[in-house]
Design a protein around this motif. Structure first.
Motif, PDB file in Angstrom:
ATOM      1  N   ASP A   1       6.334  31.649  -2.845  1.00  0.00           N
ATOM      2  CA  ASP A   1       5.267  32.529  -3.326  1.00  0.00           C
ATOM      3  C   ASP A   1       5.160  32.466  -4.853  1.00  0.00           C
ATOM      4  OD1 ASP A   1       4.693  33.280  -0.753  1.00  0.00           O
ATOM      5  OD2 ASP A   1       5.763  35.189  -0.851  1.00  0.00           O
ATOM      6  N   LYS A   2       6.290  32.537  -5.540  1.00  0.00           N
ATOM      7  CA  LYS A   2       6.251  32.477  -7.003  1.00  0.00           C
ATOM      8  C   LYS A   2       5.821  31.098  -7.478  1.00  0.00           C
ATOM      9  CE  LYS A   2       8.861  33.144 -11.251  1.00  0.00           C
ATOM     10  NZ  LYS A   2      10.111  33.604 -11.908  1.00  0.00           N
ATOM     11  N   PHE A   3       6.346  30.059  -6.844  1.00  0.00           N
ATOM     12  CA  PHE A   3       5.961  28.692  -7.222  1.00  0.00           C
ATOM     13  C   PHE A   3       4.452  28.519  -7.146  1.00  0.00           C
ATOM     14  CE2 PHE A   3       4.955  24.310  -6.117  1.00  0.00           C
ATOM     15  CZ  PHE A   3       5.670  23.585  -7.070  1.00  0.00           C
ATOM     16  N   ARG A   4       3.855  28.947  -6.039  1.00  0.00           N
ATOM     17  CA  ARG A   4       2.418  28.768  -5.851  1.00  0.00           C
ATOM     18  C   ARG A   4       1.617  29.653  -6.800  1.00  0.00           C
ATOM     19  NH1 ARG A   4       2.835  28.817   0.811  1.00  0.00           N
ATOM     20  NH2 ARG A   4       4.094  26.904   0.940  1.00  0.00           N
ATOM     21  N   ALA A   5       2.086  30.880  -7.022  1.00  0.00           N
ATOM     22  CA  ALA A   5       1.378  31.777  -7.930  1.00  0.00           C
ATOM     23  C   ALA A   5       1.409  31.256  -9.361  1.00  0.00           C
ATOM     24  CB  ALA A   5       1.997  33.176  -7.869  1.00  0.00           C
ATOM     25  N   GLU A   6       2.556  30.776  -9.805  1.00  0.00           N
ATOM     26  CA  GLU A   6       2.665  30.233 -11.159  1.00  0.00           C
ATOM     27  C   GLU A   6       1.833  28.968 -11.313  1.00  0.00           C
ATOM     28  OE1 GLU A   6       4.019  31.338 -13.858  1.00  0.00           O
ATOM     29  OE2 GLU A   6       5.201  33.042 -13.145  1.00  0.00           O
ATOM     30  N   LEU A   7       1.807  28.153 -10.276  1.00  0.00           N
ATOM     31  CA  LEU A   7       1.008  26.940 -10.329  1.00  0.00           C
ATOM     32  C   LEU A   7      -0.483  27.257 -10.394  1.00  0.00           C
ATOM     33  CD1 LEU A   7       0.875  23.857 -10.206  1.00  0.00           C
ATOM     34  CD2 LEU A   7       1.045  24.003  -7.713  1.00  0.00           C
TER      35      LEU A   7
ATOM     36  N   ASP B   1      -6.570  25.739   0.522  1.00  0.00           N
ATOM     37  CA  ASP B   1      -7.164  27.014   0.920  1.00  0.00           C
ATOM     38  C   ASP B   1      -7.718  27.784  -0.274  1.00  0.00           C
ATOM     39  OD1 ASP B   1      -6.566  26.541   3.564  1.00  0.00           O
ATOM     40  OD2 ASP B   1      -4.785  27.824   3.613  1.00  0.00           O
ATOM     41  N   HIS B   2      -7.220  27.481  -1.473  1.00  0.00           N
ATOM     42  CA  HIS B   2      -7.702  28.144  -2.684  1.00  0.00           C
ATOM     43  C   HIS B   2      -8.734  27.286  -3.438  1.00  0.00           C
ATOM     44  CE1 HIS B   2      -4.373  30.887  -1.954  1.00  0.00           C
ATOM     45  NE2 HIS B   2      -4.902  31.699  -2.843  1.00  0.00           N
ATOM     46  N   GLY B   3      -9.280  26.292  -2.764  1.00  0.00           N
ATOM     47  CA  GLY B   3     -10.408  25.564  -3.324  1.00  0.00           C
ATOM     48  C   GLY B   3     -10.076  24.328  -4.132  1.00  0.00           C
ATOM     49  N   TYR B   4      -8.843  23.832  -4.035  1.00  0.00           N
ATOM     50  CA  TYR B   4      -8.450  22.648  -4.799  1.00  0.00           C
ATOM     51  C   TYR B   4      -8.338  21.438  -3.883  1.00  0.00           C
ATOM     52  CZ  TYR B   4      -7.348  25.710  -8.695  1.00  0.00           C
ATOM     53  OH  TYR B   4      -7.447  26.616  -9.714  1.00  0.00           O
ATOM     54  N   ARG B   5      -8.577  20.279  -4.457  1.00  0.00           N
ATOM     55  CA  ARG B   5      -8.227  19.044  -3.775  1.00  0.00           C
ATOM     56  C   ARG B   5      -6.739  18.811  -4.015  1.00  0.00           C
ATOM     57  NH1 ARG B   5     -11.057  13.018  -4.495  1.00  0.00           N
ATOM     58  NH2 ARG B   5      -9.871  11.997  -2.806  1.00  0.00           N
ATOM     59  N   ALA B   6      -5.968  18.753  -2.948  1.00  0.00           N
ATOM     60  CA  ALA B   6      -4.512  18.674  -3.048  1.00  0.00           C
ATOM     61  C   ALA B   6      -4.035  17.349  -2.467  1.00  0.00           C
ATOM     62  CB  ALA B   6      -3.863  19.840  -2.323  1.00  0.00           C
ATOM     63  N   ILE B   7      -3.402  16.556  -3.300  1.00  0.00           N
ATOM     64  CA  ILE B   7      -2.976  15.205  -2.935  1.00  0.00           C
ATOM     65  C   ILE B   7      -1.472  15.088  -3.157  1.00  0.00           C
ATOM     66  CG2 ILE B   7      -3.137  12.754  -3.591  1.00  0.00           C
ATOM     67  CD1 ILE B   7      -6.045  13.325  -4.422  1.00  0.00           C
TER      68      ILE B   7
ATOM     69  N   GLU C   1       0.841  -1.188   0.000  1.00  0.00           N
ATOM     70  CA  GLU C   1       0.000   0.000   0.000  1.00  0.00           C
ATOM     71  C   GLU C   1       0.879   1.243   0.000  1.00  0.00           C
ATOM     72  OE1 GLU C   1      -3.811  -1.709   2.579  1.00  0.00           O
ATOM     73  OE2 GLU C   1      -2.380  -0.343   3.517  1.00  0.00           O
ATOM     74  N   VAL C   2       0.383   2.284  -0.651  1.00  0.00           N
ATOM     75  CA  VAL C   2       1.069   3.575  -0.568  1.00  0.00           C
ATOM     76  C   VAL C   2       0.213   4.518   0.247  1.00  0.00           C
ATOM     77  CG1 VAL C   2       2.312   3.263  -2.734  1.00  0.00           C
ATOM     78  CG2 VAL C   2       0.107   4.464  -2.737  1.00  0.00           C
ATOM     79  N   ASN C   3       0.889   5.426   0.921  1.00  0.00           N
ATOM     80  CA  ASN C   3       0.230   6.433   1.743  1.00  0.00           C
ATOM     81  C   ASN C   3       0.102   7.726   0.952  1.00  0.00           C
ATOM     82  OD1 ASN C   3      -0.559   7.369   4.621  1.00  0.00           O
ATOM     83  ND2 ASN C   3       0.932   8.901   3.978  1.00  0.00           N
ATOM     84  N   ILE C   4      -1.038   8.377   1.059  1.00  0.00           N
ATOM     85  CA  ILE C   4      -1.205   9.673   0.420  1.00  0.00           C
ATOM     86  C   ILE C   4      -1.738  10.680   1.430  1.00  0.00           C
ATOM     87  CG2 ILE C   4      -1.659   8.616  -1.833  1.00  0.00           C
ATOM     88  CD1 ILE C   4      -4.601   9.498  -1.504  1.00  0.00           C
ATOM     89  N   ALA C   5      -1.294  11.919   1.264  1.00  0.00           N
ATOM     90  CA  ALA C   5      -1.920  13.048   1.956  1.00  0.00           C
ATOM     91  C   ALA C   5      -3.002  13.583   1.034  1.00  0.00           C
ATOM     92  CB  ALA C   5      -0.885  14.127   2.246  1.00  0.00           C
ATOM     93  N   ASP C   6      -4.175  13.842   1.554  1.00  0.00           N
ATOM     94  CA  ASP C   6      -5.317  14.228   0.722  1.00  0.00           C
ATOM     95  C   ASP C   6      -6.099  15.333   1.414  1.00  0.00           C
ATOM     96  OD1 ASP C   6      -7.454  14.390  -0.996  1.00  0.00           O
ATOM     97  OD2 ASP C   6      -8.024  12.278  -0.872  1.00  0.00           O
ATOM     98  N   LEU C   7      -5.874  16.567   0.957  1.00  0.00           N
ATOM     99  CA  LEU C   7      -6.578  17.720   1.496  1.00  0.00           C
ATOM    100  C   LEU C   7      -7.710  18.088   0.543  1.00  0.00           C
ATOM    101  CD1 LEU C   7      -3.666  19.986   2.798  1.00  0.00           C
ATOM    102  CD2 LEU C   7      -4.826  18.088   3.929  1.00  0.00           C
ATOM    103  N   LYS C   8      -8.924  17.833   0.954  1.00  0.00           N
ATOM    104  CA  LYS C   8     -10.092  18.032   0.094  1.00  0.00           C
ATOM    105  C   LYS C   8     -10.622  19.452   0.287  1.00  0.00           C
ATOM    106  CE  LYS C   8     -11.014  13.094   0.451  1.00  0.00           C
ATOM    107  NZ  LYS C   8     -11.922  12.035   0.940  1.00  0.00           N
TER     108      LYS C   8
END
Length: 325
Positions: free
Chosen positions: A314-320, A103-109, A67-74
Motif C-alpha cells: 500500500d505504501k509502495f503504491r501510494a508513494e509511487l 486501474d489508476h489510468g497508467y500504462r503499466a509495463i 526477443e524479450v517478453n513484456i507485460a503491457d497493461l494499457k
C-alpha cells in the motif's frame, strides 16, 4: 568476469528460449492464479513488436534472434511506468503493482529481462550494459517517451545504468532496494561478500538450495515456504523462469559493477525506496544512492524486507503514485 567458470546446461543458443516458452505456456497460468489469491545489441527501433499472446505478453526484438517478453497493461493515458524486476525474477512478480497502476489510468509495463521470465536466453554474456541497452531498444520500439522507470533490486541497478548511459526517454526514476553503488558496500561489506560468494558457489552446485536460502530472507510478510503458495510461486520463478547462465552472470555483475560514476550523470527526478530492515541490501545502499543523485529523495519503509512492493504494498503504491502523478 570469468566466463570460463560458467556452466551451460541449457543447450545451444536459440533452442532454450523457445522450448522454455512451450513448457511454461502450460503451467504459468496456474502459478499466477495462486499468486493472485495470496495478493500479490541493437535491433533498430523501427522493428515491430510481435502481437500479444494468450498470456498477455508482447515480444520485442532486441538483437538478432533475441526477443524479450513484456507485460503491457494499457490502463490509460496518465503516463507510462516501466518496471525492471530484480534478480532472478520475471515481470509476474510485479503483476499486482501493474494492475494497480493500470486501474489508476497508467500504462503499466514490466520487462522480463533477457535471460529471465519468458524472454529468450542465449548463452551470454549478460551485463548491466546489455540489459540497459535492451531497455532502450524496448522504449524505442514502442515509441515511449517521458516514462517513469522503476527498478527493484538488481533491476534498480540496471535502471540506474540505463538512465545514466541513455536516459533520453526517461522522465522520472524510481529505484527500490538497489545494490548500488556496489553490492559489496558499507559496514556489512564482509558479510555481503560472503553471501554473494555463497550464491555464486551455490549456483554452480545446487541452484535449488541457493534459491531456498534467498527465499528465506526476501520478505517480511511471507516466511513459511512449506505452507505459503506465494513463496512457492516465487521459488518457481527463480528456477523455472530463470536461465542458469544468465543467473550466474548476474551474480558476477553484482560482484564486479560499480555504479558510483553513474550517479552524477542522472539528471531526472529520482525516488529511492528502501526498507530499514532489508536483510539482503542494507539501508546504507539506499542512503548512498539518494546522496549521490542530485534530484533524489529517500523514502524508507519501516516493516518491509527486501521486497517493499510486496511487504508494504500500500505504501509502495501510494508513494509511487504521488511521485508520478
Amino acid at each position: 568476469m570469468n566466463q570460463q567458470n560458467r556452466t551451460d546446461e541449457d543447450g545451444p543458443t536459440g533452442q532454450r528460449g523457445a522450448s522454455r516458452r512451450s513448457v511454461l505456456a502450460a503451467g504459468t497460468g496456474a502459478a499466477l492464479s495462486a499468486a493472485t489469491v495470496v495478493g500479490a545489441g541493437g535491433t533498430p527501433a523501427s522493428a515491430a513488436p510481435a502481437a500479444e499472446g494468450s498470456r498477455g505478453g508482447t515480444r520485442v526484438p532486441v538483437a538478432p534472434g533475441v526477443e524479450v517478453n513484456i507485460a503491457d497493461l494499457k490502463g490509460g493515458r496518465r503516463g507510462t511506468v516501466v518496471f525492471i524486476p530484480g534478480w532472478p525474477l520475471a515481470s509476474t512478480t510485479l503483476e499486482g503493482t501493474l494492475l494497480h497502476l493500470a486501474d489508476h489510468g497508467y500504462r503499466a509495463i514490466a520487462l522480463d529481462q533477457r535471460g529471465f521470465g519468458l524472454s529468450d536466453a542465449p548463452y551470454g554474456p549478460y551485463t548491466y550494459d546489455l540489459w540497459a541497452r535492451d531497455i532502450q531498444t524496448v522504449l524505442e520500439t514502442l515509441s515511449l517517451r517521458d516514462v517513469t522507470l522503476v527498478g527493484h533490486s538488481m533491476g534498480g541497478a540496471v535502471a540506474l545504468r540505463h538512465t545514466s548511459r541513455f536516459g533520453n526517454r526517461v522522465g522520472k526514476l524510481v529505484v527500490a532496494e538497489a545494490p548500488a553503488p556496489r553490492f559489496v558496500y558499507g559496514p556489512q561489506s564482509a558479510d555481503l561478500a560472503a553471501a554473494l560468494d555463497g550464491l555464486i558457489a551455490g549456483y554452480a552446485t545446487d541452484r535449488a538450495a541457493a534459491v531456498r536460502s534467498l527465499t528465506t530472507n526476501f520478505f517480511s510478510t511471507h516466511t513459511d515456504i512449506a505452507t505459503d503458495p506465494f513463496l512457492q510461486f516465487f521459488e518457481r520463478q527463480c528456477l523455472d523462469q530463470a536461465s542458469l547462465p544468465a543467473s550466474r552472470d548476474a551474480l558476477f555483475a553484482l560482484r564486479d559493477t560499480d555504479l558510483t560514476a553513474d550517479f552524477a550523470r542522472i539528471k531526472v527526478p529520482t525516488r529511492v525506496f528502501h526498507a530499514i530492515n532489508d536483510k539482503i541490501v542494507p539501508l546504507v545502499h539506499g542512503q548512498a544512492v539518494a546522496a549521490g543523485i542530485r534530484h533524489a529523495r529517500l523514502v524508507t519503509f519501516a516493516t518491509a524486507g527486501h521486497a517493499v512492493y510486496v511487504d508494504e504494498a500500500d505504501k509502495f503504491r501510494a508513494e509511487l503514485l504521488k511521485f508520478i502523478g
